[in-house]
Design a protein around this motif. Structure first.
Motif, PDB file in Angstrom:
ATOM      1  N   GLN A 194      21.642  54.515  17.356  1.00 47.64           N
ATOM      2  CA  GLN A 194      22.287  55.590  16.575  1.00 47.64           C
ATOM      3  C   GLN A 194      21.218  56.322  15.776  1.00 47.64           C
ATOM      4  O   GLN A 194      20.483  55.714  15.008  1.00 47.64           O
ATOM      5  CB  GLN A 194      23.322  54.989  15.631  1.00 47.64           C
ATOM      6  N   ILE A 195      21.161  57.642  15.958  1.00 45.64           N
ATOM      7  CA  ILE A 195      20.219  58.442  15.164  1.00 45.64           C
ATOM      8  C   ILE A 195      21.017  59.163  14.094  1.00 45.64           C
ATOM      9  O   ILE A 195      21.978  59.877  14.410  1.00 45.64           O
ATOM     10  CB  ILE A 195      19.470  59.466  16.047  1.00 45.64           C
ATOM     11  N   GLY A 196      20.624  58.986  12.834  1.00 42.30           N
ATOM     12  CA  GLY A 196      21.297  59.705  11.760  1.00 42.30           C
ATOM     13  C   GLY A 196      22.102  58.791  10.864  1.00 42.30           C
ATOM     14  O   GLY A 196      22.843  57.916  11.337  1.00 42.30           O
ATOM     15  N   THR A 197      21.937  59.006   9.559  1.00 41.08           N
ATOM     16  CA  THR A 197      22.645  58.194   8.569  1.00 41.08           C
ATOM     17  C   THR A 197      23.253  59.088   7.485  1.00 41.08           C
ATOM     18  O   THR A 197      23.101  58.843   6.287  1.00 41.08           O
ATOM     19  CB  THR A 197      21.683  57.156   7.943  1.00 41.08           C
ATOM     20  N   GLY A 198      23.907  60.168   7.927  1.00 38.45           N
ATOM     21  CA  GLY A 198      24.706  60.986   7.012  1.00 38.45           C
ATOM     22  C   GLY A 198      26.101  60.367   6.924  1.00 38.45           C
ATOM     23  O   GLY A 198      26.314  59.214   7.314  1.00 38.45           O
ATOM     24  N   SER A 199      27.070  61.153   6.453  1.00 39.33           N
ATOM     25  CA  SER A 199      28.445  60.630   6.319  1.00 39.33           C
ATOM     26  C   SER A 199      28.950  60.068   7.637  1.00 39.33           C
ATOM     27  O   SER A 199      29.629  59.040   7.674  1.00 39.33           O
ATOM     28  CB  SER A 199      29.390  61.743   5.872  1.00 39.33           C
ATOM     29  N   SER A 504      19.051  68.287   2.527  1.00 35.58           N
ATOM     30  CA  SER A 504      20.504  68.478   2.537  1.00 35.58           C
ATOM     31  C   SER A 504      20.947  69.548   3.535  1.00 35.58           C
ATOM     32  O   SER A 504      20.325  70.606   3.643  1.00 35.58           O
ATOM     33  CB  SER A 504      20.934  68.912   1.132  1.00 35.58           C
ATOM     34  N   TRP A 505      22.048  69.265   4.241  1.00 36.80           N
ATOM     35  CA  TRP A 505      22.566  70.302   5.145  1.00 36.80           C
ATOM     36  C   TRP A 505      23.227  71.438   4.377  1.00 36.80           C
ATOM     37  O   TRP A 505      23.440  72.508   4.925  1.00 36.80           O
ATOM     38  CB  TRP A 505      23.480  69.724   6.225  1.00 36.80           C
ATOM     39  N   TYR A 506      23.547  71.225   3.082  1.00 39.99           N
ATOM     40  CA  TYR A 506      24.039  72.342   2.265  1.00 39.99           C
ATOM     41  C   TYR A 506      22.991  73.467   2.243  1.00 39.99           C
ATOM     42  O   TYR A 506      23.302  74.630   2.050  1.00 39.99           O
ATOM     43  CB  TYR A 506      24.271  71.919   0.815  1.00 39.99           C
TER      44      TYR A 506
HETATM   45  P1  NA7 Z   1      24.507  65.044   8.217  1.00 38.54           P
HETATM   46  O1  NA7 Z   1      25.012  64.683   6.888  1.00 38.54           O
HETATM   47  O2  NA7 Z   1      23.770  66.323   8.394  1.00 38.54           O
HETATM   48  O3  NA7 Z   1      23.588  63.832   8.693  1.00 38.54           O
HETATM   49  C1  NA7 Z   1      22.790  63.930   9.830  1.00 38.54           C
HETATM   50  C2  NA7 Z   1      21.874  62.744   9.877  1.00 38.54           C
HETATM   51  O4  NA7 Z   1      21.057  62.878  11.039  1.00 38.54           O
HETATM   52  C3  NA7 Z   1      20.941  62.665   8.694  1.00 38.54           C
HETATM   53  O5  NA7 Z   1      20.705  61.324   8.398  1.00 38.54           O
HETATM   54  C4  NA7 Z   1      19.683  63.336   9.228  1.00 38.54           C
HETATM   55  O6  NA7 Z   1      18.516  62.946   8.574  1.00 38.54           O
HETATM   56  C5  NA7 Z   1      19.696  62.830  10.640  1.00 38.54           C
HETATM   57  N1  NA7 Z   1      18.910  63.668  11.541  1.00 38.54           N
HETATM   58  C6  NA7 Z   1      19.115  64.975  11.819  1.00 38.54           C
HETATM   59  N2  NA7 Z   1      18.190  65.403  12.711  1.00 38.54           N
HETATM   60  C7  NA7 Z   1      17.389  64.333  12.971  1.00 38.54           C
HETATM   61  C8  NA7 Z   1      16.258  64.152  13.780  1.00 38.54           C
HETATM   62  N3  NA7 Z   1      15.726  65.150  14.483  1.00 38.54           N
HETATM   63  N4  NA7 Z   1      15.696  62.919  13.821  1.00 38.54           N
HETATM   64  C9  NA7 Z   1      16.210  61.919  13.087  1.00 38.54           C
HETATM   65  N5  NA7 Z   1      17.280  62.033  12.289  1.00 38.54           N
HETATM   66  C10 NA7 Z   1      17.848  63.238  12.233  1.00 38.54           C
HETATM   67  O7  NA7 Z   1      25.667  65.060   9.313  1.00 38.54           O
HETATM   68  P2  NA7 Z   1      26.977  64.162   9.364  1.00 38.54           P
HETATM   69  O8  NA7 Z   1      27.607  64.414  10.685  1.00 38.54           O
HETATM   70  O9  NA7 Z   1      26.663  62.776   9.003  1.00 38.54           O
HETATM   71  O10 NA7 Z   1      27.870  64.708   8.228  1.00 38.54           O
HETATM   72  C11 NA7 Z   1      28.213  66.096   8.185  1.00 38.54           C
HETATM   73  C12 NA7 Z   1      29.419  66.275   7.348  1.00 38.54           C
HETATM   74  O11 NA7 Z   1      30.590  66.041   8.119  1.00 38.54           O
HETATM   75  C13 NA7 Z   1      29.594  65.334   6.212  1.00 38.54           C
HETATM   76  O12 NA7 Z   1      28.752  65.575   5.157  1.00 38.54           O
HETATM   77  C14 NA7 Z   1      31.050  65.482   5.896  1.00 38.54           C
HETATM   78  O13 NA7 Z   1      31.271  66.646   5.139  1.00 38.54           O
HETATM   79  C15 NA7 Z   1      31.651  65.626   7.248  1.00 38.54           C
HETATM   80  P3  NA7 Z   1      17.995  63.802   7.293  1.00 38.54           P
HETATM   81  O14 NA7 Z   1      18.895  63.415   6.170  1.00 38.54           O
HETATM   82  O15 NA7 Z   1      18.151  65.269   7.673  1.00 38.54           O
HETATM   83  O16 NA7 Z   1      16.601  63.396   7.134  1.00 38.54           O
END
Ligand code: NA7
Length: 546
Positions: A194-199, A504-506
C-alpha cells in the motif's frame, strides 16, 4: 425536455437536446440540485453521470475500510423532514455501501432517477456568447445544451496515480483506492503493498492487513490519527437524533466546519498541563474529528498546536510495540490537523501485527516498480498487488478535466493555470452561467460536505429563480470581485496554521506540478454563508448580470 433534430451533418446521428440546466454528477450535490431546480423551480433539468450508478464519490470509493469520517447522523441531507425521519443509520460512521443505499433511498423517494443519465461521461463544454447557452459533449457523441451548467463533480474525484517508473512492467495487479473494482479484490494469500498514508490509507491498512497474507505500507509522510470509535447506532440514539434534528442542523450551520459541535472557547495554553491532558484524553476516548475542537487555538497558535501534536505522538509510542516503528510512524514535519486529520479503526495497532511491515520512503525512496514488486533505494519488496492510496487531484482536477471553454473560447485550464480563481467558489470570470458546487474558494473540504452542498445548492437555486423572475439571461463573476475574493481566501488561510503543512493536498502539494495555492476557504462555514447571503441581498454584488 425539448428534443430538436440537428441538421448539421457532423452531429446528424445524435439528437440535440436542449434543457434549462445541465448538472454534471449524481452524488450528494447533483441529486439535491436536480430536486431543487426541477421540483421547486419547475425547470427542465438533466443530470449527466459517468458512473453506472448514483453516489458520486461513494460510487467509486469501495476500498476495504472505506467509510465516512463525518458521523452518520449528520452526514446526510437536512432539507427534507420526511427523509430525515424515515432513514436510520446502522453505524456511527457510515460504510460506503450504506451511503449508496441512503442516496438511492433519497433518489427513489424524490423520483430523481428519471432525469439522470448514467454511464454518460462529459468530455467537454463550451459557452456560446450569442445565445448565452452552454453546449455539452459526451463521450458517446451526444450534444446537449442548456442555459445553466452546474458542476457537481465532487472535490475528491480525480484520482492521483503517481507516475512510478516501471509500473507497466508489474506482473501483479494494481488498483487506486478511488477506483476500486466493484466486485472486490480477493486479497487472500496475497502480498499487498500500500502506497500512501492519508485518510484513505489509514482506513485501508487495518482492513487490508486482515485480508492479505502480508501487507507492506509505503509511507512518505507520517500522519496523525484519532481513533474513530465506530460502533452500532442504538434505537435510543436514533430516537434522540430524530427528536433533536432541528438543533443539530442549527448548530452545524452556525459553526466553523458544518459539524454539529462547537469549538471550545478556551486556549490550549490557558489550562494547567494536567487538566489539558485530561481534556485530550477524554476527546481521544470519545474519538472522531471532534478531537480538534478540544481547544480554540489548535489551528491558530503553534504552541497550542504542539500540545495536541505531542499528545498524539505520545499515544503512538504507547500503542506501537516496536519503538523503531513507532518513531517512523510519528509525524514531526507538520502539526496536528494542519493536513486533513484522519480518524481510524486500529491503524497504529496494525503495525503490531506480524504480517505488516512499514517502509519509510523518506529514508528509502521508491526507485521503480519491477515485474515482481517495488524497488526502493535499499531493497526490492515482492508484491502480488499494489494499492495506490495516493489521493486525488483535489478540488480542481475533476473540473479542469471537463475541458470547459467559456466566453470567447477561454479555457478553464488556462484561467486556473496559477491556481483556482473563483468568486465565492461559485463562479469564475469569463464562464457565464457556470456554477460550481463546493468548488475551490468555498469551505468545501474543510466542512461536513452535505451541509456545504446544501448551502451552495440553495444559493444557486435562489440565484437562478431571481434571474428568471427578472428575465435575466446571463450571470458572470466580475474580475475585480474575484481578485478580492482570492485575496480573502488567502488571508483566511494565513490566519490559521493550515498553509504550514507543506505536503497537504489542501495546497495541491500531492500532485507534482500543481500550483501551491491554498484552495478551500478557511474563514468558517457560518461566516462564508453570511457573505454569500449578503452578496445575494445586495443585488448579487460582484456579479455582472444581463
Ligand atoms: P491524501 O490525503 O492526499 O493522501 C495520499 C497519501 O499518498 C499521502 O500519504 C501521500 O504522501 C501519499 N503519496 C502521494 N503520492 C505519493 C508518491 N508519489 N509516493 C509515495 N507516497 C505518495 O489522499 P487520501 O485519499 O488519503 O485522502 C483524501 C481525502 O479523501 C481525505 O483527506 C478525506 O477528505 C477523504 P504525502 O503526505 O503527500 O507525502
Amino acid at each position: 425536455m425539448v428534443t430538436i433534430s440537428s441538421t448539421a451533418s457532423a452531429v446528424s446521428e445524435s439528437p440535440r437536446q436542449v434543457y434549462d440546466a445541465i448538472i454534471i454528477g449524481a452524488g450528494f450535490s447533483g441529486l439535491y440540485q436536480l430536486h431543487k431546480l426541477r421540483d421547486e423551480l419547475g425547470l427542465d433539468v438533466v443530470v449527466l453521470e459517468k458512473g453506472d450508478g448514483i453516489g458520486g464519490t461513494w460510487y467509486w470509493n469501495r476500498y476495504p475500510g472505506a467509510r465516512c469520517d463525518s458521523e452518520s447522523y449528520y452526514y446526510c441531507y437536512s432539507f427534507n423532514k420526511e427523509i430525515e425521519q424515515a432513514w436510520s443509520w446502522s453505524e456511527r460512521y457510515p460504510e460506503h455501501p450504506e451511503i449508496r443505499k441512503y442516496l438511492n433511498f433519497v433518489a427513489d423517494r424524490l423520483e430523481l432517477k428519471r432525469d439522470i443519465r448514467l454511464g454518460t461521461e462529459v468530455v467537454s463544454a463550451s459557452f456560446d456568447d450569442t445565445t448565452n447557452m452552454w453546449s455539452v459533449n459526451t463521450a458517446s457523441g451526444q450534444v446537449l445544451s442548456a442555459s445553466f451548467l452546474i458542476t457537481a463533480v465532487g472535490c475528491l474525484s480525480s484520482t492521483n496515480v503517481p507516475k512510478l517508473p516501471g509500473l507497466e512492467n508489474f506482473k501483479g495487479q494494481w488498483y487506486h483506492t478511488g477506483l476500486w473494482p466493484h466486485q472486490g479484490v480477493d486479497l487472500g494469500g496475497k502480498r499487498v503493498g500500500q502506497i500512501g498514508t492519508g485518510s484513505t490509507g489509514i482506513q485501508a491498512a487495518p482492513a487490508l492487513a486482515q485480508q492479505a497474507k502480508h501487507l507492506t505500507v509505503f509511507q512518505r509522510t507520517a500522519n496523525y490519527s484519532i481513533p474513530a470509535r465506530n460502533g452500532p447506532v442504538s434505537a435510543d440514539d436514533i430516537k434522540h437524533t430524530r427528536e433533536t434534528y432541528d438543533d443539530i442542523w442549527r448548530q452545524a450551520r452556525a459553526g466553523t466546519n458544518g459539524h454539529p459541535f462547537s469549538m471550545s472557547t478556551r486556549s490550549a495554553l490557558s489550562v494547567p498541563d494536567e487538566e489539558r491532558d485530561e481534556i485530550y484524553e477524554k476527546a481521544w476516548e470519545r474519538g472522531g474529528l471532534r478531537f480538534r475542537a478540544s481547544f480554540s487555538d489548535i489551528l491558530q497558535d503553534v504552541k497550542a498546536n504542539d500540545t495536541a501534536s505531542d499528545f498524539i505522538r505520545q499515544k503512538i509510542k504507547e500503542v506501537v510495540e516496536n519503538p523503531a516503528i513507532a518513531d517512523m510512524l510519528t509525524p514531526h514535519d507538520h502539526g496536528f490537523a494542519t493536513k486533513r486529520p484522519p480518524i481510524d479503526t486500529g491503524y497504529f495497532e496494525t503495525f503490531n501485527r506480524e504480517n505488516v511491515q512499514l517502509v519509510d520512503l523518506k529514508a528509502e525512496p521508491i526507485v521503480e516498480v519491477t515485474a515482481n514488486g517495488i524497488r526502493t533505494t535499499q531493497q526490492e519488496y515482492e508484491l502480488d498487488i499494489i494499492v495506490f492510496a495516493t489521493g486525488f487531484d483535489a478540488l480542481t482536477g475533476a473540473l479542469v478535466n471537463l475541458n470547459i471553454a467559456g466566453s470567447g473560447g477561454h479555457k478553464l485550464k488556462d484561467a486556473w493555470s496559477a491556481g483556482p480563481r473563483t468568486y465565492l467558489g461559485l463562479q469564475t470570470p469569463r464562464f457565464p452561467n457556470l456554477f460550481t458546487i463546493t468548488g475551490p474558494g468555498s469551505p468545501s473540504v474543510l466542512c461536513n460536505m452535505p451541509i456545504a452542498i446544501e448551502q451552495h445548492v440553495d444559493w444557486i437555486t435562489n440565484c437562478i429563480r431571481e434571474m428568471r423572475a427578472k428575465g435575466l439571461k446571463r450571470i458572470e463573476a466580475q474580475s475585480e470581485s474575484t481578485d478580492k475574493w482570492v485575496d480573502e481566501v488567502n488571508e483566511a488561510a494565513d490566519a490559521t496554521l493550515l498553509p504550514m503543512a507543506s505536503s497537504s493536498w489542501y495546497l495541491g502539494a500531492n500532485v507534482p506540478g500543481k500550483p501551491r495555492v491554498f484552495m478551500p476557504y478557511a474563514g468558517g462555514f457560518a461566516r462564508y454563508t453570511s457573505i454569500c447571503d449578503d452578496v445575494a441581498q445586495d443585488d448579487y454584488r460582484g456579479f455582472s448580470r444581463s
